[in-house]
Design a protein around this motif. Sequence first.
Motif, PDB file in Angstrom:
ATOM      1  N   GLU A   1       0.836  -1.198   0.000  1.00 11.47           N
ATOM      2  CA  GLU A   1       0.000   0.000   0.000  1.00 11.47           C
ATOM      3  C   GLU A   1       0.870   1.247   0.000  1.00 11.47           C
ATOM      4  O   GLU A   1       2.015   1.223   0.464  1.00 11.47           O
ATOM      5  N   ASN A   2       0.307   2.340  -0.488  1.00 12.29           N
ATOM      6  CA  ASN A   2       0.992   3.626  -0.429  1.00 12.29           C
ATOM      7  C   ASN A   2       0.979   4.140   1.013  1.00 12.29           C
ATOM      8  O   ASN A   2      -0.088   4.254   1.628  1.00 12.29           O
ATOM      9  N   VAL A   3       2.148   4.426   1.573  1.00 15.31           N
ATOM     10  CA  VAL A   3       2.239   4.926   2.946  1.00 15.31           C
ATOM     11  C   VAL A   3       2.904   6.301   2.998  1.00 15.31           C
ATOM     12  O   VAL A   3       3.250   6.791   4.069  1.00 15.31           O
ATOM     13  N   ARG A   4       3.072   6.939   1.851  1.00 11.17           N
ATOM     14  CA  ARG A   4       3.712   8.259   1.805  1.00 11.17           C
ATOM     15  C   ARG A   4       2.927   9.260   2.651  1.00 11.17           C
ATOM     16  O   ARG A   4       1.715   9.433   2.485  1.00 11.17           O
ATOM     17  N   GLY A   5       3.617   9.898   3.585  1.00  9.09           N
ATOM     18  CA  GLY A   5       3.001  10.914   4.430  1.00  9.09           C
ATOM     19  C   GLY A   5       2.075  10.378   5.498  1.00  9.09           C
ATOM     20  O   GLY A   5       1.380  11.161   6.161  1.00  9.09           O
ATOM     21  N   GLU A   6       2.065   9.074   5.711  1.00  9.61           N
ATOM     22  CA  GLU A   6       1.136   8.467   6.673  1.00  9.61           C
ATOM     23  C   GLU A   6       1.767   8.343   8.059  1.00  9.61           C
ATOM     24  O   GLU A   6       2.980   8.280   8.215  1.00  9.61           O
ATOM     25  N   ASP A   7       0.895   8.288   9.078  1.00  6.87           N
ATOM     26  CA  ASP A   7       1.309   8.066  10.461  1.00  6.87           C
ATOM     27  C   ASP A   7       1.242   6.561  10.715  1.00  6.87           C
ATOM     28  O   ASP A   7       0.161   5.993  10.871  1.00  6.87           O
ATOM     29  N   MET A   8       2.394   5.905  10.735  1.00  4.96           N
ATOM     30  CA  MET A   8       2.465   4.445  10.768  1.00  4.96           C
ATOM     31  C   MET A   8       2.742   3.923  12.173  1.00  4.96           C
ATOM     32  O   MET A   8       3.574   4.478  12.901  1.00  4.96           O
ATOM     33  N   PHE A   9       2.061   2.830  12.528  1.00  3.06           N
ATOM     34  CA  PHE A   9       2.263   2.157  13.805  1.00  3.06           C
ATOM     35  C   PHE A   9       2.579   0.688  13.518  1.00  3.06           C
ATOM     36  O   PHE A   9       1.757  -0.013  12.918  1.00  3.06           O
ATOM     37  N   ILE A  10       3.772   0.240  13.928  1.00  3.17           N
ATOM     38  CA  ILE A  10       4.179  -1.158  13.741  1.00  3.17           C
ATOM     39  C   ILE A  10       3.965  -1.893  15.055  1.00  3.17           C
ATOM     40  O   ILE A  10       4.568  -1.552  16.071  1.00  3.17           O
ATOM     41  N   LEU A  11       3.108  -2.906  15.048  1.00  2.00           N
ATOM     42  CA  LEU A  11       2.879  -3.691  16.261  1.00  2.00           C
ATOM     43  C   LEU A  11       3.702  -4.973  16.185  1.00  2.00           C
ATOM     44  O   LEU A  11       3.479  -5.811  15.319  1.00  2.00           O
ATOM     45  N   GLN A  12       4.651  -5.087  17.104  1.00  2.00           N
ATOM     46  CA  GLN A  12       5.551  -6.241  17.090  1.00  2.00           C
ATOM     47  C   GLN A  12       6.181  -6.429  18.462  1.00  2.00           C
ATOM     48  O   GLN A  12       6.989  -5.614  18.906  1.00  2.00           O
ATOM     49  N   SER A  13       5.813  -7.505  19.159  1.00  2.00           N
ATOM     50  CA  SER A  13       6.507  -7.866  20.398  1.00  2.00           C
ATOM     51  C   SER A  13       7.839  -8.522  20.044  1.00  2.00           C
ATOM     52  O   SER A  13       7.919  -9.287  19.084  1.00  2.00           O
ATOM     53  N   THR A  14       8.860  -8.234  20.824  1.00  2.00           N
ATOM     54  CA  THR A  14      10.165  -8.869  20.578  1.00  2.00           C
ATOM     55  C   THR A  14      10.323 -10.049  21.521  1.00  2.00           C
ATOM     56  O   THR A  14      11.283 -10.147  22.282  1.00  2.00           O
ATOM     57  N   SER A  15       9.344 -10.954  21.446  1.00  2.00           N
ATOM     58  CA  SER A  15       9.334 -12.162  22.278  1.00  2.00           C
ATOM     59  C   SER A  15       9.968 -13.305  21.496  1.00  2.00           C
ATOM     60  O   SER A  15      10.457 -13.125  20.386  1.00  2.00           O
ATOM     61  N   ASN A  16       9.921 -14.491  22.060  1.00  2.00           N
ATOM     62  CA  ASN A  16      10.541 -15.670  21.451  1.00  2.00           C
ATOM     63  C   ASN A  16       9.930 -15.973  20.079  1.00  2.00           C
ATOM     64  O   ASN A  16       8.714 -16.051  19.962  1.00  2.00           O
ATOM     65  N   PRO A  17      10.769 -16.105  19.015  1.00  2.00           N
ATOM     66  CA  PRO A  17      12.227 -15.928  18.967  1.00  2.00           C
ATOM     67  C   PRO A  17      12.594 -14.448  18.939  1.00  2.00           C
ATOM     68  O   PRO A  17      12.269 -13.747  17.964  1.00  2.00           O
ATOM     69  N   ALA A  18      13.251 -14.001  19.985  1.00  2.00           N
ATOM     70  CA  ALA A  18      13.488 -12.571  20.193  1.00  2.00           C
ATOM     71  C   ALA A  18      14.275 -11.933  19.055  1.00  2.00           C
ATOM     72  O   ALA A  18      13.932 -10.838  18.587  1.00  2.00           O
ATOM     73  N   ASN A  19      15.326 -12.596  18.598  1.00  2.00           N
ATOM     74  CA  ASN A  19      16.173 -11.995  17.571  1.00  2.00           C
ATOM     75  C   ASN A  19      15.448 -11.866  16.240  1.00  2.00           C
ATOM     76  O   ASN A  19      15.552 -10.845  15.558  1.00  2.00           O
ATOM     77  N   ASP A  20      14.697 -12.905  15.861  1.00  2.00           N
ATOM     78  CA  ASP A  20      13.928 -12.845  14.614  1.00  2.00           C
ATOM     79  C   ASP A  20      12.885 -11.738  14.668  1.00  2.00           C
ATOM     80  O   ASP A  20      12.713 -10.976  13.716  1.00  2.00           O
ATOM     81  N   ASN A  21      12.162 -11.649  15.770  1.00  2.00           N
ATOM     82  CA  ASN A  21      11.111 -10.643  15.880  1.00  2.00           C
ATOM     83  C   ASN A  21      11.680  -9.231  15.952  1.00  2.00           C
ATOM     84  O   ASN A  21      11.067  -8.290  15.431  1.00  2.00           O
ATOM     85  N   LEU A  22      12.830  -9.085  16.590  1.00  2.00           N
ATOM     86  CA  LEU A  22      13.484  -7.774  16.624  1.00  2.00           C
ATOM     87  C   LEU A  22      13.910  -7.352  15.221  1.00  2.00           C
ATOM     88  O   LEU A  22      13.686  -6.208  14.801  1.00  2.00           O
ATOM     89  N   MET A  23      14.512  -8.278  14.468  1.00  2.00           N
ATOM     90  CA  MET A  23      14.936  -7.960  13.108  1.00  2.00           C
ATOM     91  C   MET A  23      13.734  -7.645  12.211  1.00  2.00           C
ATOM     92  O   MET A  23      13.801  -6.747  11.366  1.00  2.00           O
ATOM     93  N   GLU A  24      12.632  -8.355  12.398  1.00  2.00           N
ATOM     94  CA  GLU A  24      11.418  -8.033  11.648  1.00  2.00           C
ATOM     95  C   GLU A  24      11.007  -6.585  11.895  1.00  2.00           C
ATOM     96  O   GLU A  24      10.671  -5.842  10.959  1.00  2.00           O
ATOM     97  N   LEU A  25      11.017  -6.177  13.157  1.00  2.00           N
ATOM     98  CA  LEU A  25      10.640  -4.807  13.519  1.00  2.00           C
ATOM     99  C   LEU A  25      11.539  -3.788  12.828  1.00  2.00           C
ATOM    100  O   LEU A  25      11.061  -2.813  12.235  1.00  2.00           O
ATOM    101  N   LEU A  26      12.842  -4.018  12.888  1.00  2.00           N
ATOM    102  CA  LEU A  26      13.797  -3.074  12.306  1.00  2.00           C
ATOM    103  C   LEU A  26      13.641  -2.994  10.793  1.00  2.00           C
ATOM    104  O   LEU A  26      13.690  -1.899  10.207  1.00  2.00           O
ATOM    105  N   ILE A  27      13.456  -4.140  10.141  1.00  2.00           N
ATOM    106  CA  ILE A  27      13.348  -4.156   8.680  1.00  2.00           C
ATOM    107  C   ILE A  27      12.019  -3.557   8.230  1.00  2.00           C
ATOM    108  O   ILE A  27      11.955  -2.851   7.214  1.00  2.00           O
ATOM    109  N   MET A  28      10.934  -3.798   8.979  1.00  2.00           N
ATOM    110  CA  MET A  28       9.664  -3.155   8.656  1.00  2.00           C
ATOM    111  C   MET A  28       9.785  -1.636   8.763  1.00  2.00           C
ATOM    112  O   MET A  28       9.275  -0.900   7.908  1.00  2.00           O
ATOM    113  N   ALA A  29      10.465  -1.168   9.813  1.00  2.00           N
ATOM    114  CA  ALA A  29      10.662   0.274   9.977  1.00  2.00           C
ATOM    115  C   ALA A  29      11.470   0.852   8.822  1.00  2.00           C
ATOM    116  O   ALA A  29      11.151   1.930   8.300  1.00  2.00           O
ATOM    117  N   ASP A  30      12.505   0.140   8.401  1.00  2.00           N
ATOM    118  CA  ASP A  30      13.326   0.617   7.291  1.00  2.00           C
ATOM    119  C   ASP A  30      12.507   0.685   6.004  1.00  2.00           C
ATOM    120  O   ASP A  30      12.625   1.644   5.220  1.00  2.00           O
TER     121      ASP A  30
END
Length: 339
Positions: free
Chosen positions: A55-84
């Motif tokens: 979807e087009n997200v240009r100029g939008e107020d975005m909220f990423i919902l992601q707990s960094t629970s088990n597997p912590a490293n995978d979920n953390l990387m998902e969060l960072l890559i989604m933000a990027d």
Amino acid sequence: MPALHEPKLMSGNANKSLAAAVSRRMSMHRGVNVGLVDARVERFNDGEIFVEVFENVRGEDMFILQSTSNPANDNLMELLIMADALRRSSARRITAVIPYFGYARQDRRTKARTPISAKLVANMIVGAGIERVLTMDLHAAQIQGFFDIPVDNLYASPIFALDIEHQFQGKLQDVVVVSPDVGGVARARELAKRIGCALAIVDKRREKPGEVAEMTVIGNVEGKTCIIVDDICDTAGTLCKAADLLIREGATEVHSYITHGVLSGPAVERVTNSSMKSLVITDTIEATESVRNAQNIRIVPTAPIFAQAILNIWNGTSVSSLFETETLHPIYEGTYATL
């Protein structure tokens, strides 16, 4: 000044059920559909994470919902890559909604030559382009100071207070709130103050890391209904030992209210076979099948408070107002009739 666009919610793979519940709640409050952004978060064969936003997200107020629970490293990387991905797609603002903030227990150096991993994670989150963090019951409140961006730390105690008042209606005079260690006294005292109950403390001493050598109860629990309150339950060893101790000290029954049910290893089996009458957790971490099927484990929802907090951030209104039980009553209206 009110935003011109609707808030947009994106979810990783850590807790899709909570993301869907938050989306439904936001849609109900707004009177328009606030669906999850159409995207894919997948892994290549070698484990690399790939994100594509449809979807087009240009100029939008975005909220990423992601707990960094088990597997912590995978979920953390998902969060960072989604933000990027969102940052490179020209999103106006990116807020990370992290119901359970992993690595929070590594908030200081306990020995020589050890890391402060919570600070490292904070640096990574800011470096990915995230401009605000919304979380719940940080293991150490000072972690907010690790960030150079706003951090809103919600509390589960107002939700627990509503649940306790519903579950123990007419019996609150016999309830004692118990902190399972000295470090959690402030959290237990705050809940005890909300429901107007007495406070007790379980003092534990360790001979070796991970091994509790001695536990004693500070306070009177004889003939009382004890409610242990804490932020994290991992393997449940200490929690079950504390429950056994309270029963030996004369408590009639023991219940536990824990914000983040990590429940790793033998935790579910220990809780099922323990002297605890019930363990109440929130859904900040997606429950496994064994947790959902456990007879004495119950889950209370956090979607109402997260949905309202997201809308308050989007509107530029107060998030701290959600710390008050009176504010949560209308948000959770009808919920406790079915718990």
